[in-house]
Design a protein around this motif. Structure first.
Motif, PDB file in Angstrom:
ATOM      1  N   ALA A  87      12.379 -20.471  21.762  1.00 20.37           N
ATOM      2  CA  ALA A  87      12.523 -19.706  20.523  1.00 20.37           C
ATOM      3  C   ALA A  87      11.217 -18.995  20.192  1.00 20.37           C
ATOM      4  O   ALA A  87      10.129 -19.521  20.423  1.00 20.37           O
ATOM      5  CB  ALA A  87      12.902 -20.638  19.373  1.00 20.37           C
ATOM      6  N   ALA A  88      11.326 -17.787  19.685  1.00 16.31           N
ATOM      7  CA  ALA A  88      10.141 -16.997  19.369  1.00 16.31           C
ATOM      8  C   ALA A  88       9.308 -17.693  18.295  1.00 16.31           C
ATOM      9  O   ALA A  88       9.862 -18.275  17.354  1.00 16.31           O
ATOM     10  CB  ALA A  88      10.555 -15.609  18.891  1.00 16.31           C
ATOM     11  N   PRO A  89       7.967 -17.665  18.431  1.00 20.18           N
ATOM     12  CA  PRO A  89       7.107 -18.265  17.406  1.00 20.18           C
ATOM     13  C   PRO A  89       7.402 -17.679  16.027  1.00 20.18           C
ATOM     14  O   PRO A  89       7.496 -16.467  15.863  1.00 20.18           O
ATOM     15  CB  PRO A  89       5.696 -17.893  17.877  1.00 20.18           C
ATOM     16  CG  PRO A  89       5.828 -17.717  19.358  1.00 20.18           C
ATOM     17  CD  PRO A  89       7.192 -17.140  19.567  1.00 20.18           C
ATOM     18  N   GLY A  90       7.556 -18.555  15.056  1.00 16.82           N
ATOM     19  CA  GLY A  90       7.886 -18.115  13.707  1.00 16.82           C
ATOM     20  C   GLY A  90       9.361 -17.911  13.481  1.00 16.82           C
ATOM     21  O   GLY A  90       9.794 -17.631  12.359  1.00 16.82           O
ATOM     22  N   SER A  91      10.161 -18.053  14.550  1.00 16.57           N
ATOM     23  CA  SER A  91      11.606 -17.868  14.427  1.00 16.57           C
ATOM     24  C   SER A  91      12.222 -18.985  13.602  1.00 16.57           C
ATOM     25  O   SER A  91      11.822 -20.159  13.698  1.00 16.57           O
ATOM     26  CB  SER A  91      12.249 -17.832  15.822  1.00 16.57           C
ATOM     27  OG  SER A  91      13.648 -17.932  15.731  1.00 16.57           O
ATOM     28  N   ALA A  92      13.229 -18.627  12.805  1.00 18.85           N
ATOM     29  CA  ALA A  92      13.914 -19.640  11.987  1.00 18.85           C
ATOM     30  C   ALA A  92      14.668 -20.632  12.857  1.00 18.85           C
ATOM     31  O   ALA A  92      14.945 -21.756  12.433  1.00 18.85           O
ATOM     32  CB  ALA A  92      14.870 -18.956  11.015  1.00 18.85           C
ATOM     33  N   ALA A 113      11.143 -28.517  31.484  1.00 16.01           N
ATOM     34  CA  ALA A 113      12.089 -27.618  30.813  1.00 16.01           C
ATOM     35  C   ALA A 113      11.380 -26.648  29.873  1.00 16.01           C
ATOM     36  O   ALA A 113      11.930 -25.594  29.545  1.00 16.01           O
ATOM     37  CB  ALA A 113      13.122 -28.433  30.033  1.00 16.01           C
ATOM     38  N   THR A 114      10.158 -26.985  29.457  1.00 16.73           N
ATOM     39  CA  THR A 114       9.398 -26.072  28.595  1.00 16.73           C
ATOM     40  C   THR A 114       8.827 -24.896  29.382  1.00 16.73           C
ATOM     41  O   THR A 114       8.371 -23.917  28.787  1.00 16.73           O
ATOM     42  CB  THR A 114       8.230 -26.810  27.920  1.00 16.73           C
ATOM     43  OG1 THR A 114       7.296 -27.248  28.926  1.00 16.73           O
ATOM     44  CG2 THR A 114       8.731 -28.006  27.133  1.00 16.73           C
ATOM     45  N   ARG A 115       8.791 -25.028  30.714  1.00 15.15           N
ATOM     46  CA  ARG A 115       8.234 -23.994  31.605  1.00 15.15           C
ATOM     47  C   ARG A 115       6.762 -23.716  31.287  1.00 15.15           C
ATOM     48  O   ARG A 115       6.282 -22.599  31.458  1.00 15.15           O
ATOM     49  CB  ARG A 115       9.060 -22.697  31.535  1.00 15.15           C
ATOM     50  CG  ARG A 115      10.503 -22.879  31.943  1.00 15.15           C
ATOM     51  CD  ARG A 115      11.267 -21.569  31.941  1.00 15.15           C
ATOM     52  NE  ARG A 115      11.436 -21.031  30.592  1.00 15.15           N
ATOM     53  CZ  ARG A 115      12.376 -21.423  29.726  1.00 15.15           C
ATOM     54  NH1 ARG A 115      13.251 -22.356  30.099  1.00 15.15           N
ATOM     55  NH2 ARG A 115      12.477 -20.894  28.521  1.00 15.15           N
ATOM     56  N   ASN A 116       6.068 -24.747  30.828  1.00 17.41           N
ATOM     57  CA  ASN A 116       4.652 -24.602  30.517  1.00 17.41           C
ATOM     58  C   ASN A 116       3.863 -25.729  31.202  1.00 17.41           C
ATOM     59  O   ASN A 116       3.959 -26.891  30.796  1.00 17.41           O
ATOM     60  CB  ASN A 116       4.431 -24.650  29.008  1.00 17.41           C
ATOM     61  CG  ASN A 116       3.020 -24.234  28.616  1.00 17.41           C
ATOM     62  OD1 ASN A 116       2.044 -24.717  29.159  1.00 17.41           O
ATOM     63  ND2 ASN A 116       2.930 -23.311  27.672  1.00 17.41           N
ATOM     64  N   PRO A 117       3.067 -25.393  32.239  1.00 17.81           N
ATOM     65  CA  PRO A 117       2.324 -26.424  32.966  1.00 17.81           C
ATOM     66  C   PRO A 117       1.366 -27.226  32.096  1.00 17.81           C
ATOM     67  O   PRO A 117       1.095 -28.393  32.390  1.00 17.81           O
ATOM     68  CB  PRO A 117       1.553 -25.617  34.029  1.00 17.81           C
ATOM     69  CG  PRO A 117       2.339 -24.364  34.198  1.00 17.81           C
ATOM     70  CD  PRO A 117       2.909 -24.062  32.833  1.00 17.81           C
ATOM     71  N   MET A 118       0.847 -26.633  31.027  1.00 12.45           N
ATOM     72  CA  MET A 118      -0.079 -27.368  30.169  1.00 12.45           C
ATOM     73  C   MET A 118       0.629 -28.506  29.446  1.00 12.45           C
ATOM     74  O   MET A 118       0.074 -29.590  29.268  1.00 12.45           O
ATOM     75  CB  MET A 118      -0.728 -26.423  29.157  1.00 12.45           C
ATOM     76  CG  MET A 118      -1.599 -25.342  29.793  1.00 12.45           C
ATOM     77  SD  MET A 118      -2.889 -26.029  30.855  1.00 12.45           S
ATOM     78  CE  MET A 118      -3.914 -26.869  29.663  1.00 12.45           C
ATOM     79  N   LEU A 119       1.862 -28.270  29.028  1.00 10.53           N
ATOM     80  CA  LEU A 119       2.629 -29.333  28.386  1.00 10.53           C
ATOM     81  C   LEU A 119       3.003 -30.420  29.392  1.00 10.53           C
ATOM     82  O   LEU A 119       3.048 -31.607  29.051  1.00 10.53           O
ATOM     83  CB  LEU A 119       3.879 -28.755  27.734  1.00 10.53           C
ATOM     84  CG  LEU A 119       3.651 -27.906  26.482  1.00 10.53           C
ATOM     85  CD1 LEU A 119       4.967 -27.334  25.976  1.00 10.53           C
ATOM     86  CD2 LEU A 119       2.969 -28.721  25.389  1.00 10.53           C
ATOM     87  N   VAL A 120       3.275 -30.016  30.628  1.00  8.14           N
ATOM     88  CA  VAL A 120       3.584 -31.003  31.671  1.00  8.14           C
ATOM     89  C   VAL A 120       2.357 -31.863  31.948  1.00  8.14           C
ATOM     90  O   VAL A 120       2.463 -33.098  32.093  1.00  8.14           O
ATOM     91  CB  VAL A 120       4.060 -30.299  32.956  1.00  8.14           C
ATOM     92  CG1 VAL A 120       4.302 -31.326  34.066  1.00  8.14           C
ATOM     93  CG2 VAL A 120       5.333 -29.500  32.693  1.00  8.14           C
TER      94      VAL A 120
END
Length: 240
Positions: free
Chosen positions: A59-64, A190-197
């Motif tokens: 979801a886009a940052p700031g998205s409801a 699933a986040t597709r972000n290596p930093m979170l992994v």
């Protein structure tokens, strides 16, 4: 120097031993039928949770849509965790007495956060890693800080109920620390972000050790929430 080193080692062992290494006595054995039921519920929850996780951070940052999706994710982990079977808060051995782990897990969370903050000072100097981190921090920058704080705390507790509670118990006695940490990291893909992994692997290992030592989810939950809240407020200024 040589005389001080053993004293420091003993102090560290006395503080970290009960939190991460020494296991309190417990008997959480389940009948085979209940154990298999736990595994089925855990498997289904993993699939649903990974899907919702992917959508929430897409979801886009700031998205409801970000807030209901993250609250839904917390609900998935929590409901799946409790439906899987009995969960336990756990204990810690403090000077010969068994107590609920409260202060020590918070201290562990503070130490883990300090290490991550130091690492962030290096990450921000590497453009590729900086961009990946900025993508995560965008939700904190553009969203409502109180709401982001609420979903951060709720998801931290929910993840511990499921991953260090239900999942850890469903693995059984063979390498639950390693297996639960690997699964935690795989779901984070699933986040597709290596930093979170990367964060899932490093923090997840500490949380799993706490779960094994205490026999419950209270210690890892307190550490997780402490770490998450500090990251929420400390990282954005570092990457400003």
């Amino acid at each position: 120097m040589t005389s001080r080193a053993p004293g420091v080692e003993r102090t560290v062992r006395r503080l970290l031993g009960p939190a991460l290494v020494e296991r309190v006595p417990r008997d959480h054995t389940q009948p085979d039928s209940e154990f298999m039921r736990r595994r089925v519920v855990v498997g289904l929850t993993l699939v649903v949770g990974a899907v919702v996780l992917g959508f929430s951070l897409a979801a886009a940052p700031g998205s409801a849509a970000f807030y209901p999706l993250t609250l839904l994710l917390a609900a998935v982990w929590t409901v799946g965790g409790f439906l899987s079977g009995p969960l336990h808060l756990g204990w810690i051995d403090w000077r010969g007495d068994l107590r609920r782990p409260i202060i020590t897990p918070i201290v562990v969370g503070l130490v883990a956060a300090a290490i991550f903050v130091v690492g962030a000072l290096v990450v921000r100097e590497i453009p590729a890693l900086r961009d990946l981190t900025e993508h995560v921090l965008a939700h904190a920058r553009k969203g409502s800080t109180p709401l982001v704080l609420v979903v951060t705390v709720l998801n931290g507790v929910a993840e511990e109920i499921f991953f260090r509670g239900a999942l850890f118990a469903a693995i059984g006695r063979r390498h639950p620390v390693a297996v639960s940490t690997v699964i935690y990291a795989l779901v984070t893909i699933a986040t597709r972000n290596p930093m979170l992994v990367f964060a899932a692997v490093t923090l997840g290992l500490v949380l799993a050790l706490q779960r094994r030592a205490s026999g419950g989810v209270l210690a890892p939950a307190l550490t997780h929430v402490t770490w998450s809240v500090i990251m929420l407020f400390a990282l954005p200024p570092l990457f400003a």
